[in-house]
Design a protein around this motif. Structure first.
Motif, short mmCIF file in Angstrom:
data_model
loop_
_atom_site.label_atom_id
_atom_site.label_comp_id
_atom_site.label_asym_id
_atom_site.label_seq_id
_atom_site.Cartn_x
_atom_site.Cartn_y
_atom_site.Cartn_z
N ASN A 182 -36.99 -13.09 -32.21
CA ASN A 182 -35.83 -12.78 -31.39
C ASN A 182 -34.62 -13.53 -31.95
O ASN A 182 -34.65 -14.76 -32.06
N THR B 32 -38.57 -19.04 -29.26
CA THR B 32 -39.99 -18.72 -29.35
C THR B 32 -40.41 -18.57 -30.81
O THR B 32 -39.67 -18.02 -31.63
N THR C 45 -47.34 -1.05 -30.84
CA THR C 45 -46.80 -2.11 -29.98
C THR C 45 -45.44 -1.66 -29.44
O THR C 45 -44.50 -1.47 -30.22
N TYR D 229 -43.78 -13.92 -33.65
CA TYR D 229 -45.00 -13.32 -33.09
C TYR D 229 -45.61 -12.36 -34.09
O TYR D 229 -44.93 -11.46 -34.60
N HIS E 34 -57.25 -7.26 -18.04
CA HIS E 34 -56.71 -8.48 -17.44
C HIS E 34 -57.84 -9.44 -17.10
O HIS E 34 -58.97 -9.02 -16.83
N ARG F 28 -48.10 -6.82 -21.65
CA ARG F 28 -48.72 -7.82 -20.78
C ARG F 28 -47.75 -8.91 -20.35
O ARG F 28 -48.12 -10.05 -20.11
N GLY F 29 -46.45 -8.55 -20.28
CA GLY F 29 -45.45 -9.48 -19.76
C GLY F 29 -45.05 -10.60 -20.69
O GLY F 29 -44.37 -11.53 -20.26
N ARG F 30 -45.44 -10.55 -21.95
CA ARG F 30 -45.08 -11.62 -22.89
C ARG F 30 -43.59 -11.54 -23.20
O ARG F 30 -43.09 -10.48 -23.59
N MET F 31 -42.87 -12.66 -23.04
CA MET F 31 -41.44 -12.73 -23.30
C MET F 31 -41.16 -13.54 -24.56
O MET F 31 -41.90 -14.46 -24.89
N MET F 32 -40.07 -13.18 -25.24
CA MET F 32 -39.66 -13.92 -26.43
C MET F 32 -38.19 -14.30 -26.31
O MET F 32 -37.33 -13.46 -26.05
N ARG G 182 -39.27 -8.27 -24.56
CA ARG G 182 -40.50 -8.20 -23.77
C ARG G 182 -41.55 -7.40 -24.52
O ARG G 182 -41.30 -6.29 -25.00
N LEU G 183 -42.74 -7.98 -24.61
CA LEU G 183 -43.89 -7.37 -25.25
C LEU G 183 -44.91 -6.97 -24.20
O LEU G 183 -44.75 -7.32 -23.02
#
Length: 258
Positions: free
Chosen positions: A77, A95, A105, A98, A214, A87-91, A84-85
């Motif tokens: 980023n 960060t 994706t 990734y 999950h 499963r809620g993964r934020m960058m 946002r990736l």
């Protein structure tokens, strides 16, 4: 800057490791060469290789980049808003880069208000024909999990807000579910403990299968998410996979109607 080759995205087979990237304004593909880089954001050429959110001032002119090194594509980023990736993964800009896995994706760039701008990423792998058009192919159904009749009833009661597709649903408590089941199936003597036992059986069975999307059990006793969060994960996964669907609510409605 390495300028990638533009193409009609999704119809050209490519070598393993090739990165395909697409936004609403166009697409491109880049072979896996050390140092190869794709830059994306609101700016036009030559500032970025892929334009994203061109009319949204919350999107940075250079919002992110994908670079190839160590035999893998890495996402970073470089913008002011979050990425946002799945499963809620934020960058954030702070960060660490990734690593992209092979396959598809989706990447979302935060914009103005509720707007999010989609960037579709696809890394080809061995034996993969890339994002080739397959108009006549048979649709692959979602992964669904088998449930016993009484398990389905319990989960529908607990997850009825999820089946109504509410914005931020939460499960009913076991006590609330027991009270509702007492109305729906009064002859079956549903207790809070019986409901909890049914849910635990489903959670452990799905976790043992290894392919539920999950976490639904703690890795060790006393550590990890709360039971409430694990129940939320269970219901979210079952509804998202269409294992539980809105017509299942008839199990409750028929009971109340009777």
């Amino acid at each position: 800057m390495n300028h990638p080759r533009s193409l009609a995205y999704g119809v050209t087979p490519s070598r393993p490791g090739t990165l395909h990237a697409r936004s609403v304004t166009g697409g491109l593909a880049v072979a896996p060469r050390p140092g190869a880089t794709i830059r994306f954001g609101r700016g036009g050429e030559p500032e970025v290789d892929l334009c994203v959110g061109e009319d949204d001032l919350r999107v940075s002119r250079r919002h992110g980049e994908l670079s190839y090194h160590d035999r893998q594509w890495w996402l970073r980023n470089t913008g002011q808003q979050l990425l946002r990736l799945p499963r809620g993964r934020m960058m954030h800009t702070s960060t660490e880069p990734y690593p992209l896995a092979t396959g598809y994706t989706p990447l979302f760039v935060r914009g103005s208000g509720p707007r999010e701008h989609l960037v579709e990423l696809y890394v080809t792998h061995h034996g993969d024909e890339g994002m080739v058009a397959r108009h006549a192919a048979i649709t692959v159904p979602p992964r669904r999990w088998p449930l016993e009749e009484d398990e389905r009833l319990v989960l529908v009661v607990l997850g009825q807000r999820y089946l109504l597709y509410e914005t931020e649903p939460r499960p009913l408590s076991y006590r609330e579910a027991a009270a509702e089941l007492a109305c729906v199936r009064p002859a079956e003597k549903w207790s809070r403990r019986r409901i909890e036992h049914k849910v635990e059986a489903v959670r452990h069975r799905l976790s043992k299968g290894g392919d539920f999307p999950h976490p639904v059990v703690r890795e060790r006793e006393g550590a990890g998410p709360s039971d409430h969060t694990l129940l939320h994960n269970l219901l979210r996964g079952l509804v998202d996979s269409t294992t539980l669907v809105p017509p299942d609510l008839e199990l409750i409605e028929d009971g109340f109607t009777g």
